[in-house]
Write a protein that holds these residues in place. Structure first.
Motif, PDB file in Angstrom:
ATOM      1  N   GLU A 147      23.517 -35.892 -55.065  1.00  0.00           N
ATOM      2  CA  GLU A 147      22.123 -35.762 -54.797  1.00  0.00           C
ATOM      3  C   GLU A 147      21.288 -35.610 -55.739  1.00  0.00           C
ATOM      4  OE1 GLU A 147      19.630 -33.284 -51.478  1.00  0.00           O
ATOM      5  OE2 GLU A 147      21.790 -33.049 -51.701  1.00  0.00           O
ATOM      6  N   PHE A 148      20.166 -36.545 -56.047  1.00  0.00           N
ATOM      7  CA  PHE A 148      19.232 -36.152 -57.297  1.00  0.00           C
ATOM      8  C   PHE A 148      18.343 -35.307 -56.592  1.00  0.00           C
ATOM      9  CE2 PHE A 148      15.326 -38.135 -58.944  1.00  0.00           C
ATOM     10  CZ  PHE A 148      15.677 -37.517 -60.244  1.00  0.00           C
ATOM     11  N   LEU A 149      17.748 -34.467 -57.509  1.00  0.00           N
ATOM     12  CA  LEU A 149      16.734 -33.576 -57.171  1.00  0.00           C
ATOM     13  C   LEU A 149      15.503 -33.455 -58.118  1.00  0.00           C
ATOM     14  CD1 LEU A 149      18.761 -30.305 -56.637  1.00  0.00           C
ATOM     15  CD2 LEU A 149      18.077 -31.994 -54.953  1.00  0.00           C
ATOM     16  N   GLY A 150      15.471 -34.388 -59.332  1.00  0.00           N
ATOM     17  CA  GLY A 150      14.315 -34.520 -60.051  1.00  0.00           C
ATOM     18  C   GLY A 150      14.845 -34.572 -61.527  1.00  0.00           C
ATOM     19  N   PHE A 151      13.735 -34.733 -62.325  1.00  0.00           N
ATOM     20  CA  PHE A 151      13.940 -34.860 -63.821  1.00  0.00           C
ATOM     21  C   PHE A 151      13.434 -33.773 -64.354  1.00  0.00           C
ATOM     22  CE2 PHE A 151      14.501 -39.590 -63.132  1.00  0.00           C
ATOM     23  CZ  PHE A 151      15.705 -39.622 -63.863  1.00  0.00           C
ATOM     24  N   GLU A 152      13.951 -33.280 -65.709  1.00  0.00           N
ATOM     25  CA  GLU A 152      13.374 -32.036 -66.321  1.00  0.00           C
ATOM     26  C   GLU A 152      13.517 -32.615 -68.019  1.00  0.00           C
ATOM     27  OE1 GLU A 152      14.421 -28.237 -65.584  1.00  0.00           O
ATOM     28  OE2 GLU A 152      13.987 -28.233 -63.682  1.00  0.00           O
ATOM     29  N   GLY A 153      12.697 -33.372 -68.424  1.00  0.00           N
ATOM     30  CA  GLY A 153      12.956 -33.996 -69.788  1.00  0.00           C
ATOM     31  C   GLY A 153      14.005 -35.033 -69.666  1.00  0.00           C
ATOM     32  N   ASP A 154      14.927 -34.680 -70.661  1.00  0.00           N
ATOM     33  CA  ASP A 154      16.090 -35.737 -70.789  1.00  0.00           C
ATOM     34  C   ASP A 154      17.104 -35.617 -69.699  1.00  0.00           C
ATOM     35  OD1 ASP A 154      14.715 -37.060 -72.678  1.00  0.00           O
ATOM     36  OD2 ASP A 154      15.689 -35.992 -74.441  1.00  0.00           O
ATOM     37  N   TRP A 155      17.089 -34.414 -68.787  1.00  0.00           N
ATOM     38  CA  TRP A 155      18.015 -33.866 -68.022  1.00  0.00           C
ATOM     39  C   TRP A 155      17.561 -34.218 -66.624  1.00  0.00           C
ATOM     40  CZ3 TRP A 155      22.617 -31.672 -69.773  1.00  0.00           C
ATOM     41  CH2 TRP A 155      22.313 -31.553 -71.024  1.00  0.00           C
ATOM     42  N   ALA A 156      18.735 -34.459 -65.814  1.00  0.00           N
ATOM     43  CA  ALA A 156      18.599 -34.677 -64.218  1.00  0.00           C
ATOM     44  C   ALA A 156      19.042 -33.443 -63.539  1.00  0.00           C
ATOM     45  CB  ALA A 156      19.148 -36.131 -63.946  1.00  0.00           C
ATOM     46  N   LYS A 157      18.258 -32.953 -62.513  1.00  0.00           N
ATOM     47  CA  LYS A 157      18.742 -31.999 -61.721  1.00  0.00           C
ATOM     48  C   LYS A 157      19.298 -32.728 -60.407  1.00  0.00           C
ATOM     49  CE  LYS A 157      17.349 -27.585 -59.630  1.00  0.00           C
ATOM     50  NZ  LYS A 157      16.344 -26.739 -59.171  1.00  0.00           N
ATOM     51  N   ILE A 158      20.689 -32.114 -59.972  1.00  0.00           N
ATOM     52  CA  ILE A 158      21.490 -32.829 -59.101  1.00  0.00           C
ATOM     53  C   ILE A 158      22.222 -31.753 -58.335  1.00  0.00           C
ATOM     54  CG2 ILE A 158      22.180 -34.834 -60.602  1.00  0.00           C
ATOM     55  CD1 ILE A 158      24.805 -33.820 -60.995  1.00  0.00           C
ATOM     56  N   ARG A 159      22.861 -32.128 -57.198  1.00  0.00           N
ATOM     57  CA  ARG A 159      23.324 -31.199 -56.349  1.00  0.00           C
ATOM     58  C   ARG A 159      24.619 -32.187 -56.117  1.00  0.00           C
ATOM     59  NH1 ARG A 159      20.376 -30.198 -52.433  1.00  0.00           N
ATOM     60  NH2 ARG A 159      19.446 -28.364 -53.182  1.00  0.00           N
ATOM     61  N   HIS A 160      25.809 -31.358 -56.357  1.00  0.00           N
ATOM     62  CA  HIS A 160      27.379 -32.128 -56.152  1.00  0.00           C
ATOM     63  C   HIS A 160      28.000 -30.983 -55.080  1.00  0.00           C
ATOM     64  CE1 HIS A 160      31.020 -34.298 -56.129  1.00  0.00           C
ATOM     65  NE2 HIS A 160      31.355 -33.502 -56.965  1.00  0.00           N
ATOM     66  N   GLY A 161      28.184 -31.237 -53.886  1.00  0.00           N
ATOM     67  CA  GLY A 161      28.759 -30.357 -53.064  1.00  0.00           C
ATOM     68  C   GLY A 161      28.078 -29.071 -52.990  1.00  0.00           C
ATOM     69  N   ASP A 162      28.561 -27.982 -53.369  1.00  0.00           N
ATOM     70  CA  ASP A 162      27.906 -26.769 -53.373  1.00  0.00           C
ATOM     71  C   ASP A 162      27.479 -26.363 -54.827  1.00  0.00           C
ATOM     72  OD1 ASP A 162      28.581 -26.379 -50.579  1.00  0.00           O
ATOM     73  OD2 ASP A 162      30.603 -25.189 -51.104  1.00  0.00           O
ATOM     74  N   THR A 163      27.683 -27.039 -55.816  1.00  0.00           N
ATOM     75  CA  THR A 163      27.138 -26.930 -57.063  1.00  0.00           C
ATOM     76  C   THR A 163      25.835 -27.581 -57.442  1.00  0.00           C
ATOM     77  OG1 THR A 163      29.374 -26.840 -57.834  1.00  0.00           O
ATOM     78  CG2 THR A 163      27.706 -27.324 -59.587  1.00  0.00           C
ATOM     79  N   GLU A 164      24.935 -27.152 -58.000  1.00  0.00           N
ATOM     80  CA  GLU A 164      23.736 -27.537 -58.224  1.00  0.00           C
ATOM     81  C   GLU A 164      23.199 -27.102 -59.719  1.00  0.00           C
ATOM     82  OE1 GLU A 164      18.841 -26.596 -56.948  1.00  0.00           O
ATOM     83  OE2 GLU A 164      20.537 -26.516 -55.385  1.00  0.00           O
ATOM     84  N   GLY A 165      23.139 -28.304 -60.579  1.00  0.00           N
ATOM     85  CA  GLY A 165      22.760 -28.020 -62.075  1.00  0.00           C
ATOM     86  C   GLY A 165      22.073 -29.265 -62.614  1.00  0.00           C
ATOM     87  N   TYR A 166      22.571 -29.523 -63.932  1.00  0.00           N
ATOM     88  CA  TYR A 166      21.822 -30.484 -64.773  1.00  0.00           C
ATOM     89  C   TYR A 166      22.944 -31.530 -65.471  1.00  0.00           C
ATOM     90  CZ  TYR A 166      17.799 -27.619 -64.016  1.00  0.00           C
ATOM     91  OH  TYR A 166      16.688 -26.938 -63.387  1.00  0.00           O
ATOM     92  N   ILE A 167      22.680 -32.539 -65.417  1.00  0.00           N
ATOM     93  CA  ILE A 167      23.223 -33.548 -66.331  1.00  0.00           C
ATOM     94  C   ILE A 167      22.414 -34.416 -67.193  1.00  0.00           C
ATOM     95  CG2 ILE A 167      25.515 -33.608 -64.635  1.00  0.00           C
ATOM     96  CD1 ILE A 167      24.390 -36.278 -63.807  1.00  0.00           C
ATOM     97  N   GLY A 168      22.931 -34.944 -68.261  1.00  0.00           N
ATOM     98  CA  GLY A 168      21.950 -36.054 -69.156  1.00  0.00           C
ATOM     99  C   GLY A 168      21.445 -37.089 -68.099  1.00  0.00           C
ATOM    100  N   LYS A 169      20.161 -37.530 -68.202  1.00  0.00           N
ATOM    101  CA  LYS A 169      19.695 -38.555 -67.413  1.00  0.00           C
ATOM    102  C   LYS A 169      20.357 -39.799 -67.614  1.00  0.00           C
ATOM    103  CE  LYS A 169      15.447 -39.445 -69.750  1.00  0.00           C
ATOM    104  NZ  LYS A 169      14.079 -39.499 -69.676  1.00  0.00           N
ATOM    105  N   GLN A 170      21.019 -40.092 -68.908  1.00  0.00           N
ATOM    106  CA  GLN A 170      21.299 -41.279 -69.242  1.00  0.00           C
ATOM    107  C   GLN A 170      22.782 -41.785 -68.459  1.00  0.00           C
ATOM    108  OE1 GLN A 170      21.177 -38.534 -71.245  1.00  0.00           O
ATOM    109  NE2 GLN A 170      23.467 -38.143 -72.280  1.00  0.00           N
ATOM    110  N   TYR A 171      23.194 -40.455 -67.792  1.00  0.00           N
ATOM    111  CA  TYR A 171      24.463 -40.830 -66.921  1.00  0.00           C
ATOM    112  C   TYR A 171      24.104 -40.982 -65.626  1.00  0.00           C
ATOM    113  CZ  TYR A 171      26.743 -38.537 -70.983  1.00  0.00           C
ATOM    114  OH  TYR A 171      27.170 -38.100 -72.228  1.00  0.00           O
ATOM    115  N   LEU A 172      22.913 -40.935 -65.223  1.00  0.00           N
ATOM    116  CA  LEU A 172      22.472 -41.174 -63.814  1.00  0.00           C
ATOM    117  C   LEU A 172      22.001 -42.926 -63.514  1.00  0.00           C
ATOM    118  CD1 LEU A 172      22.060 -39.460 -61.347  1.00  0.00           C
ATOM    119  CD2 LEU A 172      19.524 -39.325 -62.001  1.00  0.00           C
TER     120      LEU A 172
END
Length: 220
Positions: free
Chosen positions: A55-80
């Motif tokens: 679940e995509f929640l938005g961008f913060e610079g070169d990072w993408a805020k996501i939610r996976h199951g019960d986990t909410e955090g950041y991954i590099g946007k190049q992987y999105l």
């Protein structure tokens, strides 16, 4: 010696070529989810496999805020990616192909069943036609049998009418015969009376003549 060395090298090269096989580099990667939008952020998830839906929640610079199951955090946007990976598309295409094959098999089975029903209906139609033809022949026979009493009744009526006419004619003949008998009796009676009258007249004449003779005899 050099010739033998070249032969050995050629054999080794051929054998190594014969043992070689095609291979592919695996493109599956695992992306960690971090608590902050930086490479030093605490890892919340050791890694989600490429192609995983998140679940995509938005961008913060070169990072993408996501939610996976019960986990909410950041991954590099190049992987999105906004589209599924080629592997997922291939899997979906394979599933769609399998579903299409299943539908085709189902339609073929339905077609075979429909053909079987059509053949069965055709056979039933043929049987019904034969039965109808047989019933038509039976009906014609029954009509012929039924028409005989009708013809007999008509003939009986004609005979009764003719018999009535003959009886009327017979009664008429009997009446005429009675009349003729009455006429014959009258004629016989008249004839007898005439004979009697003639006899009486003849007797009178004979007596008259005999009286004359006697008187003539006496006169002499």
């Amino acid at each position: 010696m050099l010739a033998r060395l070249f032969c050995v090298l050629a054999l080794l090269s051929a054998s190594s070529t014969a043992l070689a096989a095609a291979a592919w580099v695996d493109d599956s990667i695992y992306v960690p989810i971090r608590a902050a939008a930086n490479p030093s952020g605490r890892i919340l998830h050791r890694g989600i496999k490429s192609g995983t839906r998140i679940e995509f929640l938005g961008f913060e610079g070169d990072w993408a805020k996501i939610r996976h199951g019960d986990t909410e955090g950041y991954i590099g946007k190049q992987y999105l990616s906004q589209t599924p990976t080629a592997e997922i598309r291939l899997e979906r295409a394979t599933q769609a192909s399998e579903q299409a094959k299943a539908e085709v098999a189902k339609l073929r089975a339905q077609l075979a069943e429909t053909k079987g029903q059509r053949d069965a209906l055709s056979e039933q139609s043929s049987e019904l036609k034969n039965s109808l033809s047989s019933r038509s022949n039976e009906l014609e026979q029954l009509q012929e049998v039924a028409s005989d009493p009708i013809r007999l009744d008509q003939a009986n009526r004609r005979l009764n009418e003719e018999l009535s006419l003959l009886r009327s004619e017979l009664d008429q003949v009997k009446g005429e015969n009675v009349m003729l008998r009455g006429n014959n009796t009258s004629q016989q009676w008249i004839t007898g009376v005439g004979i009697l009258v003639i006899g009486l007249i003849a007797g009178v004449l004979m007596r008259s003549r005999s009286g004359r003779r006697q008187r003539g005899g006496w006169a002499n």
